[in-house]
Design a protein around this motif. Structure first.
Motif, PDB file in Angstrom:
ATOM      1  N   GLY A 115       0.956  -1.284  -0.063  1.00  0.00           N
ATOM      2  CA  GLY A 115      -0.103  -0.059   0.049  1.00  0.00           C
ATOM      3  C   GLY A 115       0.910   1.181  -0.180  1.00  0.00           C
ATOM      4  N   GLN A 116       2.048   1.240   0.306  1.00  0.00           N
ATOM      5  CA  GLN A 116       3.011   2.273   0.265  1.00  0.00           C
ATOM      6  C   GLN A 116       3.293   2.840  -1.345  1.00  0.00           C
ATOM      7  N   ASP A 117       3.343   4.089  -1.430  1.00  0.00           N
ATOM      8  CA  ASP A 117       3.642   4.719  -2.740  1.00  0.00           C
ATOM      9  C   ASP A 117       5.058   4.621  -2.895  1.00  0.00           C
ATOM     10  N   ILE A 118       5.680   4.347  -3.893  1.00  0.00           N
ATOM     11  CA  ILE A 118       7.214   4.352  -4.243  1.00  0.00           C
ATOM     12  C   ILE A 118       7.444   4.793  -5.712  1.00  0.00           C
ATOM     13  N   GLY A 119       8.583   4.873  -5.985  1.00  0.00           N
ATOM     14  CA  GLY A 119       9.124   5.242  -7.231  1.00  0.00           C
ATOM     15  C   GLY A 119      10.162   3.784  -7.629  1.00  0.00           C
ATOM     16  N   ILE A 120      10.253   3.582  -8.723  1.00  0.00           N
ATOM     17  CA  ILE A 120      11.052   2.454  -9.322  1.00  0.00           C
ATOM     18  C   ILE A 120      11.453   2.764 -10.507  1.00  0.00           C
ATOM     19  N   LYS A 121      13.157   2.876 -10.843  1.00  0.00           N
ATOM     20  CA  LYS A 121      13.446   2.998 -11.996  1.00  0.00           C
ATOM     21  C   LYS A 121      14.006   1.643 -12.318  1.00  0.00           C
ATOM     22  N   GLY A 122      13.756   1.375 -13.775  1.00  0.00           N
ATOM     23  CA  GLY A 122      14.325   0.137 -14.349  1.00  0.00           C
ATOM     24  C   GLY A 122      14.049   0.067 -15.900  1.00  0.00           C
ATOM     25  N   ILE A 123      14.565  -1.089 -16.336  1.00  0.00           N
ATOM     26  CA  ILE A 123      14.308  -1.085 -18.012  1.00  0.00           C
ATOM     27  C   ILE A 123      13.039  -1.782 -18.178  1.00  0.00           C
ATOM     28  N   CYS A 124      12.352  -1.085 -18.928  1.00  0.00           N
ATOM     29  CA  CYS A 124      11.037  -1.838 -19.507  1.00  0.00           C
ATOM     30  C   CYS A 124      11.223  -2.819 -20.640  1.00  0.00           C
ATOM     31  N   THR A 125      10.865  -3.997 -20.377  1.00  0.00           N
ATOM     32  CA  THR A 125      11.151  -5.173 -21.266  1.00  0.00           C
ATOM     33  C   THR A 125       9.875  -5.539 -22.138  1.00  0.00           C
ATOM     34  N   GLY A 126       8.506  -5.041 -21.789  1.00  0.00           N
ATOM     35  CA  GLY A 126       7.374  -5.435 -22.629  1.00  0.00           C
ATOM     36  C   GLY A 126       5.999  -5.712 -21.833  1.00  0.00           C
ATOM     37  N   LEU A 128       3.333  -8.464 -20.847  1.00  0.00           N
ATOM     38  CA  LEU A 128       2.593  -9.951 -21.004  1.00  0.00           C
ATOM     39  C   LEU A 128       1.388 -10.046 -20.034  1.00  0.00           C
ATOM     40  N   LEU A 129       0.302  -9.493 -20.202  1.00  0.00           N
ATOM     41  CA  LEU A 129      -0.933  -9.185 -19.472  1.00  0.00           C
ATOM     42  C   LEU A 129      -0.332  -8.330 -18.109  1.00  0.00           C
ATOM     43  N   ASP A 130       0.869  -8.187 -17.832  1.00  0.00           N
ATOM     44  CA  ASP A 130       1.526  -7.347 -16.984  1.00  0.00           C
ATOM     45  C   ASP A 130       2.672  -6.542 -17.631  1.00  0.00           C
ATOM     46  N   VAL A 131       3.096  -5.582 -17.178  1.00  0.00           N
ATOM     47  CA  VAL A 131       4.299  -4.860 -17.716  1.00  0.00           C
ATOM     48  C   VAL A 131       5.472  -5.325 -16.979  1.00  0.00           C
ATOM     49  N   ILE A 132       6.529  -5.699 -17.508  1.00  0.00           N
ATOM     50  CA  ILE A 132       7.803  -6.374 -16.867  1.00  0.00           C
ATOM     51  C   ILE A 132       8.920  -5.334 -16.977  1.00  0.00           C
ATOM     52  N   MET A 133       9.218  -4.950 -15.752  1.00  0.00           N
ATOM     53  CA  MET A 133      10.752  -4.165 -15.687  1.00  0.00           C
ATOM     54  C   MET A 133      11.966  -5.115 -15.032  1.00  0.00           C
ATOM     55  N   VAL A 134      12.920  -4.921 -15.668  1.00  0.00           N
ATOM     56  CA  VAL A 134      14.092  -5.570 -14.985  1.00  0.00           C
ATOM     57  C   VAL A 134      15.165  -4.675 -14.600  1.00  0.00           C
ATOM     58  N   ARG A 135      16.052  -5.202 -13.769  1.00  0.00           N
ATOM     59  CA  ARG A 135      17.338  -4.285 -13.122  1.00  0.00           C
ATOM     60  C   ARG A 135      16.694  -3.129 -12.574  1.00  0.00           C
ATOM     61  N   CYS A 136      15.899  -3.121 -11.670  1.00  0.00           N
ATOM     62  CA  CYS A 136      15.174  -2.105 -11.113  1.00  0.00           C
ATOM     63  C   CYS A 136      15.828  -1.766  -9.967  1.00  0.00           C
ATOM     64  N   THR A 137      15.762  -0.500  -9.740  1.00  0.00           N
ATOM     65  CA  THR A 137      16.052   0.338  -8.507  1.00  0.00           C
ATOM     66  C   THR A 137      15.058   1.215  -7.660  1.00  0.00           C
ATOM     67  N   ILE A 138      15.137   1.129  -6.280  1.00  0.00           N
ATOM     68  CA  ILE A 138      13.864   2.043  -5.811  1.00  0.00           C
ATOM     69  C   ILE A 138      14.484   3.420  -5.716  1.00  0.00           C
ATOM     70  N   VAL A 139      13.767   4.129  -5.824  1.00  0.00           N
ATOM     71  CA  VAL A 139      13.970   5.773  -6.189  1.00  0.00           C
ATOM     72  C   VAL A 139      13.535   6.297  -4.734  1.00  0.00           C
ATOM     73  N   GLU A 140      14.587   6.774  -4.003  1.00  0.00           N
ATOM     74  CA  GLU A 140      14.189   7.801  -2.645  1.00  0.00           C
ATOM     75  C   GLU A 140      13.529   8.824  -2.908  1.00  0.00           C
TER      76      GLU A 140
END
Length: 140
Positions: A115-126, A128-140
């Protein structure tokens, strides 16, 4: 006859060697450092999901293999092969964004709550019913 065979072999080698060297270079090329990279796009989780659902092909061309910053609400935190996976999703949406975090981000996940709101930075790969992101980091 003997000169023709030599020319064919020489021509083959002149083509094969540069291709082999290029392949080795691309195979050993280091990955993009997502932590240091500037995000090409900043979106909310629901906006990204909506764009994919409206026109998957155009959205894939726009965001695929790009570093993006997604802001959303934590729906689930799990692990896969020792790495943390965060799912961002709104209550009224069927799709979500699945973010596979880098191993060094595992410590930050311990402080997250559903339920917490956060920001995540990563590489979007496409999508498949869900958006997939890889090599992500949490943005403070």
């Amino acid at each position: 006859m003997r000169g023709t065979r030599f020319n064919i072999i020489l021509g083959f080698l002149l083509l094969a060697i540069p291709l082999l060297l290029a392949s080795i270079y691309w195979y050993n090329k280091p990955h993009l450092d997502v932590k240091q990279a500037e995000a090409s796009y900043v979106l909310t989780a629901q906006n990204l999901i909506d764009e994919y659902q409206e026109n998957e092909i155009a959205t894939n061309e726009k965001y695929s293999e790009s570093v993006i910053l997604v802001k959303g609400r934590v729906f689930e935190v799990s692990t896969l092969k020792g790495n943390s996976v965060i799912t961002l999703k709104d209550e009224d949406s069927e799709s979500s964004i699945i973010c596979h975090l880098l191993p060094e981000e595992n410590g930050k996940v311990l402080n997250l709550k559903v339920g917490q709101d956060i920001g995540i930075k990563g590489i979007c790969t496409g999508y498949l019913l869900d958006v997939i992101m890889v090599r992500c980091t949490i943005v403070e």
